[in-house]
Design an enzyme around this catalytic site. Sequence first.
Site, PDB file in Angstrom:
ATOM      1  N   HIS A 114      -2.684  -0.726  -8.623  1.00  0.00           N
ATOM      2  CA  HIS A 114      -4.015  -0.180  -8.306  1.00  0.00           C
ATOM      3  C   HIS A 114      -4.066   1.290  -8.703  1.00  0.00           C
ATOM      4  CE1 HIS A 114      -1.560   0.629  -4.748  1.00  0.00           C
ATOM      5  NE2 HIS A 114      -2.363   1.637  -4.494  1.00  0.00           N
ATOM      6  N   ASP A 118      -0.541   7.739  -5.883  1.00  0.00           N
ATOM      7  CA  ASP A 118       0.875   7.459  -5.608  1.00  0.00           C
ATOM      8  C   ASP A 118       1.367   6.221  -6.366  1.00  0.00           C
ATOM      9  OD1 ASP A 118      -0.761   5.937  -3.959  1.00  0.00           O
ATOM     10  OD2 ASP A 118       0.755   5.728  -2.399  1.00  0.00           O
ATOM     11  N   ASP A 236       4.843  -3.940   0.986  1.00  0.00           N
ATOM     12  CA  ASP A 236       4.290  -2.687   1.527  1.00  0.00           C
ATOM     13  C   ASP A 236       4.694  -2.484   2.990  1.00  0.00           C
ATOM     14  OD1 ASP A 236       2.603  -0.572   2.194  1.00  0.00           O
ATOM     15  OD2 ASP A 236       0.730  -1.692   1.937  1.00  0.00           O
ATOM     16  N   ALA A 407     -11.180   2.876   7.937  1.00  0.00           N
ATOM     17  CA  ALA A 407     -10.291   1.726   8.069  1.00  0.00           C
ATOM     18  C   ALA A 407      -9.123   1.948   7.123  1.00  0.00           C
ATOM     19  CB  ALA A 407     -11.021   0.442   7.700  1.00  0.00           C
ATOM     20  N   HIS A 410      -3.877  -0.484   4.541  1.00  0.00           N
ATOM     21  CA  HIS A 410      -2.567  -1.137   4.590  1.00  0.00           C
ATOM     22  C   HIS A 410      -2.475  -2.135   5.747  1.00  0.00           C
ATOM     23  CE1 HIS A 410      -0.801   1.583   1.591  1.00  0.00           C
ATOM     24  NE2 HIS A 410      -1.614   2.474   2.098  1.00  0.00           N
TER      25      HIS A 410
END
Lengths: 597, 597
Positions: A114, A118, A236, A407, A410
């Site tokens: 994406h 980072d 993640d 919101a 993750h």
Amino acid sequence: MVKNSSAAMPAKTAILASAKTVKTTVRTRATQRRTTRTRKQAEKPAIPVHIIPLGGLDEIGKNMTVFECGNDIFVVDCGLAFPDDDMLGIDLVIPDVTWLEKNSDRVRGIVLTHGHEDHIGGLPYVLRNINMPVYGSRLTLGILEGKLKEHGLLGKVELNVVEPGDKVQFGCMEVEFINVTHSIAGSLAIAIKTPSGVIVQTGDFKIDCTPILGDMIDLARFGELGKNGVLALLMDSTNAERPGYTMSERKVGESFDALFQRAQNKRIIIATFASNVHRVQQIVNAAACYGRHVAISGRSMVNVINIAIELGYLDVPEGLIVDLDLINRYPPEKMVIVTTGSQGEAMSALYRMAFSDHNKIEVGPNDFIIISANPIPGNEKTVSKMVNELLKLGAEVVYESLAEVHASGHACQEELKIMLGLTRPKFFIPVHGEQKHLRKNMNLALSMGMDKRNILITEIGQVIELTPNSCKVIGTVPSGRVLVDGFGVGDVGSIVLRDRKHLAQDGLIVVVATIDSVAGTVVSGPDIVSRGFVYVRESESLMDETRRVAKDVLEECAENGIKEWGTIKSHVKDALSKLLYERTKRSPMILPVIMEI
Amino acid sequence: MVKNSSAAMPAKTAILASAKTVKTTVRTRATQRRTTRTRKQAEKPAIPVHIIPLGGLDEIGKNMTVFECGNDIFVVDCGLAFPDDDMLGIDLVIPDVTWLEKNSDRVRGIVLTHGHEDHIGGLPYVLRNINMPVYGSRLTLGILEGKLKEHGLLGKVELNVVEPGDKVQFGCMEVEFINVTHSIAGSLAIAIKTPSGVIVQTGDFKIDCTPILGDMIDLARFGELGKNGVLALLMDSTNAERPGYTMSERKVGESFDALFQRAQNKRIIIATFASNVHRVQQIVNAAACYGRHVAISGRSMVNVINIAIELGYLDVPEGLIVDLDLINRYPPEKMVIVTTGSQGEAMSALYRMAFSDHNKIEVGPNDFIIISANPIPGNEKTVSKMVNELLKLGAEVVYESLAEVHASGHACQEELKIMLGLTRPKFFIPVHGEQKHLRKNMNLALSMGMDKRNILITEIGQVIELTPNSCKVIGTVPSGRVLVDGFGVGDVGSIVLRDRKHLAQDGLIVVVATIDSVAGTVVSGPDIVSRGFVYVRESESLMDETRRVAKDVLEECAENGIKEWGTIKSHVKDALSKLLYERTKRSPMILPVIMEI
């Protein structure tokens, strides 16, 4: 809900995406694709896969993972990190790719999950030395294009747009893209078919069943992969400390609705992350609903919104957005200003508004300000500072997490467990997080009955070898942080940083004297220059004393026949260090400069 | 629950505390007390009171409030603040007391509400120039004594111990001390009887109905004051953003109990604030209950625990505490180590343990570590860093707020409302907090029906005039931040800080040349010294170019007959700034030094 038909397509029938389904937006080099070369290797089931994380493990940011199988290498993401407090003057940090550069002839491409900094921010720096084809969603590559332009690389790098369900062959490895939900549109997970088995890397994700745009995360495909057997899962860990579920992005829209009602007679200013296109869409929706126009403030916000509109990620009614220069033509209660600065960044638009330093927007009691983001750890104080200033200008400011105006992007604990339960991996490698996040993620797997021996918490630079029956670290490659300062990439090292720290702490004293090289006598000086140590005008007696002591030392050296500059300098340094510490309890850097004629 | 009988004593019967009930622990000066001098003024009801906050408003830390009535002045608290990120090299920040120094002949004394740094840490610096009698609880003065010793002031300042219910006369104002609960023992609120009416200042407080030591907060006395009429309330705003109630300190003890059970076979290490004597008491209780010994690590922890034991604030069974040097004599599972470092401070004991840099304690998989504190805003990253390192050493670490191992010392919204409801002040001045906290505190009063015109949000340096019928700002006095760096108090100003920032950002280049003052020609140099800019060995060509450009400029100046040093220097500076920015996109400080012979 799952509309993407390719998700249900058996892996066998997959077509070579690079040849057929991938739409190439920019393809400037006519070089032959190297991705089909080692096709035959796929028949050998015994070739182990190597996973080499080069960033994002035991740290926040600069996510980058390398997959190596036989003679083939491909990369997932290449992000940047923001400098720590002790990296004075550093602009940003990128991964050390020494190993990749040495093996660049075997690199088949890079996959971007994406468009967050980072995950893609380090890529332009790496592409300078390793020119590899890039694969990502339209929005991801749209954002990347802006960066490549800034670096003079646009047109020199092959960019390939992929869609969920697409597959790309990197030698003996095949990457399938899977739709996930996250705080930026166009986010993808990947499933990597290797000779040893299938590896799933989630990228950044949350399970949002009511996304703003596009399909919900393709849970069915993860389940299907799990049923067919997943060798390893890289997942993640960002929110692994948080229990429960992450709020749906749509909930933020409901909060906006309530707040727009409350702010009826006021101008509304909303700060959020520039890349959060879904958030911007909801602001646009609320504005349209309440008959307000939208103006955009902040360079990165303008950039991303333009890209998102152009690529169809953002749906804006005709005429809704107005130029920031023209906002005064509309009544304040008919305006919404979308701005950068949700993290209190010193140069951002909202920060400048707070300190009455914005050239187009003046904040006052008629403004209703919503900070639609949580402070990233480390930014709490600057965000507070900005909020305090906005309040002092009389504005109403909504900033608490309680107001549900943000919101997270993750997955929280329950979502992580669902992903584990769907993919049912043989081996689990928590990624994307500090040590504490990785451990919490591991604990979730343990709580679901996974064998601890099948979970690997590792760090960057480790070479993880995966075979159908094993997962272990077999070696290391160079890894770490490369500091970017201005044009310099990697030229600021520990010595320069140490000096900056010393200078920041107590400033410096320069002692200059000209010496007759034959006689050894002082012919001019010593002169004392002080910067960042004491304010000279208020410390004249200390400066006089410093000069006197330096002079005494120089004369003593001359009398004793000491002519070696290094020795003279160290005598001066020692004497002044002692003097200044005794007088001030500070230790400025002391720079003796001795000229000779 | 209210055991303190004096709380119910009518104000009229109050005795002069300084003469009778106050136990003076140290009274080195035989000077006559000045506090009874202006007694007569108390009969004049019309004298307005001035409240002058010198710290703690619109900022965190350095709390200090001045009360002035007629010819009398007294002070409440004198704290320090920790430097902001941009105050490079600064050790601490204290209030600007210029006004107080000018009026020192009228200062009758200082009252300390409790012993936290942000309430007493600035006092030793202020006492150097304003020697005033100090009033506080035993623990507060016990902690202060340690500080006075360090500053060579012990025995030179009059210290007076007060108890809840005690009253002290400061000229025409009388201060009554009221017991409150907070995260340090010996905390006091004050009620000030003035000719214009009664002013209540809560100090830091929470409503803890089950305190660890001593009585619960004396709510009845606040109610009684309210019934008799409170002119103004100055109330702690720290937790005004938080809904509900603050958890009782006792709850932490229950968590400890559960965690001690869980950690059965491990050594336990608990980090908390050194001054939180109640927390330490609960650790001691848990240790005693589970048959463990306690050792103490960290200088400030050892100091405060010794003071607390000596003054009876801490009840430790005989033989429970063992010397840190002797911990290896006991099995690890029979030890608890209480340590500093809950904020991840770089020099603290736990931080050193995390980085394997502690000379007595080595952390490993057999350690169970509890961080019994929340990170103070700004410390989140360093605490995380420390936790990550401890996890990497294999230790189990409990640090989340979810584990209920920490309770705040400040009242949340419901408690603040109770205090407002009990005291029913005519005027309300929220104190002790940033702008956002002050506003939230105001909103609570508004929600209870208070008239907005009777609430004053103000800032430091404002002179608030209170009469029986009005509360308004009538002027200002000098106020602000005095920076302490080493021995220097106030000698580091904006110029020195600006230089430190510049040096920290991009380092510096020193250009030195010796010039023949008659001919104007360069006889030696230019030499270039670089620090914190680039690493010279790797940037030789840049350094050569810099030298060449500097030389060209100097020669040009000589050719054009420019002999004015200032002009020559600025030419050198301009040329090198331009060159270095073009080459590196950095702007180091450029220091041209020109010597003449």
